[in-house]
Design an enzyme around this catalytic site. Sequence first.
Site, short mmCIF file in Angstrom:
data_model
loop_
_atom_site.label_atom_id
_atom_site.label_comp_id
_atom_site.label_asym_id
_atom_site.label_seq_id
_atom_site.Cartn_x
_atom_site.Cartn_y
_atom_site.Cartn_z
N TYR A 1 -2.27 -1.52 10.58
CA TYR A 1 -2.17 -1.63 9.12
C TYR A 1 -0.84 -1.07 8.62
CZ TYR A 1 -3.85 -1.45 4.26
OH TYR A 1 -3.99 -1.63 2.91
N SER B 1 0.86 -1.18 0.00
CA SER B 1 0.00 0.00 0.00
C SER B 1 0.90 1.22 0.00
CB SER B 1 -0.87 -0.01 1.26
OG SER B 1 -1.49 1.23 1.50
#
Length: 277
Positions: free
Chosen positions: A172, A159
């Site tokens: 995350y 990401s």
Amino acid sequence: MTASGTPSPHDTPAPSAAVASQAAAPDLAGRTALVTGAASGIGRACALRLAAAGAAVRAVDRDAANLGTLPGEAAALPGPLDTLTLDLTDLDAAEASADGADILVNNAGLQLVRPIEEFPPDVFHTVLTVMLEAPFRLVRGALPHMYRQGWGRIVNISSVHGLRASPYKAAYVAAKHGLEGLSKTAALEGAAHGVTSNCVNPGYVRTPLVERQIADQAKAHGLPQERVLTEVLLKDSAVKRLVEPAEVAEAVAYLCSPAASFVTGASLVLDGGWSAH
């Protein structure tokens, strides 16, 4: 569009439609690909794209219902597609599932948006297990076969949060930063064996994972939900739209192709200019 005229995460912009409909030459015939988190979103798009390229795909997810609809969608594609219902917190089973894979796409993930002082420790542990420890075990399970045959492709769906941090996403961001390091280590170890390892780093993608976090983001930032997309999710993106899963799948297919044999240890960024700031 929303009633206020701002973009909605459900809007489908024209550029991605062309990507999704592109014909795929079967350049991965004879290869076996394992894709985690394949029931929806990026994982589903990757499974279909690799099957379209001729690979025999093993689609893995804990969501048996949505996973079960995937073979029907892939029925007309050149590569066969089988499914395996598996919870990646079962680390031994995760490692075993990767045996024999020529291509491994580590995609499965989960998200919770909370300030650190309110972040549940058990959720932090689960996120790190699914998004970092399980990829390690899957790579560990896949490498012996890849090394024996002198060819392999590991693609880790990271990401922009693997390169940048955002508030309220401690687990995350930590997991994605760890995945970047794991990917680079696998690249260095695998190079002598014909194995590449790379990350794909999208910004916010039109997936159920992103849509589910809008309410949490609204609460964390003290905003109405209809303002979260433009004022939080797309605030730092020069291209003011969500990334489409099919666009991410195209990047994955490229990294699995013969044309990408010299690309390893890299992070391929698809963030609409976010990290250009």
